[in-house]
Design an enzyme around this catalytic site. Sequence first.
Site, PDB file in Angstrom:
ATOM      1  N   HIS A 144       0.832  -1.207   0.000  1.00 49.68           N
ATOM      2  CA  HIS A 144       0.000   0.000   0.000  1.00 49.68           C
ATOM      3  C   HIS A 144       0.861   1.249   0.000  1.00 49.68           C
ATOM      4  O   HIS A 144       0.429   2.314   0.403  1.00 49.68           O
ATOM      5  CB  HIS A 144      -0.960  -0.005   1.196  1.00 49.68           C
ATOM      6  CG  HIS A 144      -1.597  -1.343   1.408  1.00 49.68           C
ATOM      7  ND1 HIS A 144      -1.139  -2.235   2.344  1.00 49.68           N
ATOM      8  CD2 HIS A 144      -2.604  -1.952   0.770  1.00 49.68           C
ATOM      9  CE1 HIS A 144      -1.851  -3.347   2.271  1.00 49.68           C
ATOM     10  NE2 HIS A 144      -2.744  -3.206   1.334  1.00 49.68           N
TER      11      HIS A 144
HETATM   12  S1  FES Z   1       1.904  -0.519   3.175  1.00 51.03           S
HETATM   13 FE1  FES Z   1       0.283  -1.861   3.721  1.00 51.03          FE
HETATM   14  S2  FES Z   1       1.365  -3.585   4.346  1.00 51.03           S
HETATM   15 FE2  FES Z   1       2.957  -2.224   3.889  1.00 51.03          FE
END
Ligand code: FES
Lengths: 179, 421
Positions: A144
């Site tokens: 993410h």
């Molecule tokens: S940014 Fe969501 S798990 Fe690493």
Amino acid sequence: MATNENKNGEGVTRRDFIHVAAGGVGAIAAASVVWPLVDQMNPSADVLALASIEVDLSSIERGGAVKVMWRGTPIYIRHRTEAEIAAAKADDSAVLPDPATDGDRVQKPEWMIMEAVCTHLGCVPVGAEGGYNGDFGGWFCPCHGSHYDTSGRIRKGPAPRNLAIPPYQFVADTTIVIG
Amino acid sequence: MAGNSNFQSNNKVVNWIEERMPIFSLIDGSLGASYPAPKNLNYWWNFGSLAGLALVIQIVTGIVLVMHYTPNTELAFDSVEHIMRDVNYGWLLRYVHANGASMFFIVVYIHIFRGLYFGSYKAPRELLWILGVVILILMMATAFMGYVLPWGQMSFWGAKVITNLFSAVPVVGDSLVQWLWGGFAVDNPTLQRFFSLHYLLPFVIAGVVILHIWALHKHGSNNPLGIDVKSPQDTVGFHPYYTAKDLFGIGVFILVFAYFVFFNPNYLGHADNYIPANPLLTPASIVPEWYFLPFYAILRSITFSISIPFTDIVLIDAKLLGVLAMFGSLAVLIALPWLDRSPVRSSRFRPMYRWFFWILVIDSFILGYVGAQKPEGIMPTLGLIGTAYYFFHFLVLLPFIMPKYEKDTKLPESISNPVIK
Ligand code: FES
Ligand code: HEM
């Protein structure tokens, strides 16, 4: 049923007492049955026992890194370059979501040892394998988009905390025990 | 249900059993000629029976898969390959089970949107609706744990990301996650408990389905006009009218199902799940199964925290907020019977609501699309708008805005006399 109607003066009957006592005993009995059922899901003794590993660092060159497994968790061991250490120190005064100095996060500045588990939702961030290491040159989590600096501190993205440091100690110059 | 049956038989054995355990009148009163159903039900009412069939298919194929599957991190992946290559018809059983989960969700989502369109969640069917949402939640848990069983890359990383959601819980988060894992990472104890629960939950679902149908049969089906049944003229016997219609629907359903199983069995899955789980390497992108995408989009859409203004004190961090939004999207469905104030059930007589219904459908598709994309470029913004609109629909539009602007419409006199004078 006259006895049950007898008030003891405070509006509480003997039957009320029996109800409360029976209910209380029932609740304790239920809780003591439920607890083993709940607790069996916690880490078992053998899982807890696998708690420490020894790693020889001598084969890791400057600028290089390895991943080792400790308690099922991948651990990054990065042999940092002078430039990376300097960058990490320089950022001690930057605005950090989870403030920590580089000095607090390492035992020896050239060895950055931490859990390769993104503090967002647990992916393994990439770093030191070559390729994109995020905007701060440390680690980047592709899941993410969390960016970590060369000290493993969270700088940008959804992760709330810095990459965790496992308990470890140097037992020789280039040998550590994790756990 | 059994109460309205006037079941009679000339068969002595049947009568002997009926006298001791009135099972024949129960069936007759639930699915037979003695169960009166509104005579105007359209094809959107087929999806309940299809959902029931999908559940049975999952249970039957699941039980036989267990005869060959091994819940152990060392063996699970290979045992699934063994099912695919060596077990007689193993490929069929696994493809039916894997695609069956998708079919189950398609059918249930249509069933839910049917309810939203025709106001089936309104009095006196609130509890029936809530039991339906409970079934959805149990299905989501079951499908999530089932997907972990083949122990491929998506199984492992999906399990890791989703269980990590619980680390957002304040104070006890980390202990909670270790309790879920049975260790310090997703590992063999996790796989084994997921297997146990994956076996159990479908039977819990079956139990809730029975309650769902019990609640349904108390007041009978809603119908496309959304008005109550007024007289026997408004109804027909469930059998043969709807048994036949449901069977026709089942035929169509099986055709669609067969297309996926025989011609495109991996279309709905993710290729990475044919790579054995590797705890050291996260796949380039983690995408859940399609039926979770809108919820995944809601989860990821929140990237900001709520703090006390002008201070650094964070009240709810982004991670927790995302998790709350995701669970909240299901919670609003539970509250829906009280959020929608209009006494009119069917959208046929709510022109304004009808528009918003379709916007909600489009919004769900947008969220689903965003959930499948990498969180880059315009996707996060689109996800945030989609999420905001979803909650706006349920929490603002329905309870506060619609009642102000919606005009009372005249409802038809009865199902048999649907012309509005
Ligand atoms: S940014 Fe969501 S798990 Fe690493
Ligand atoms: C609500 C009903 C059910 C749903 C939605 C469901 C869903 C799933 C899903 C999505 C998978 C992963 C498929 C794959 O990609 O390989 C799976 C696997 C599996 N399920 Fe289920 N399932 C259900 C019921 C059951 C039942 C009742 C059993 C056993 C009694 C069962 C046993 C298994 C087994 C052994 C696997 C692993 C083998 C495989 O991967 O195909 N399932 N399930």
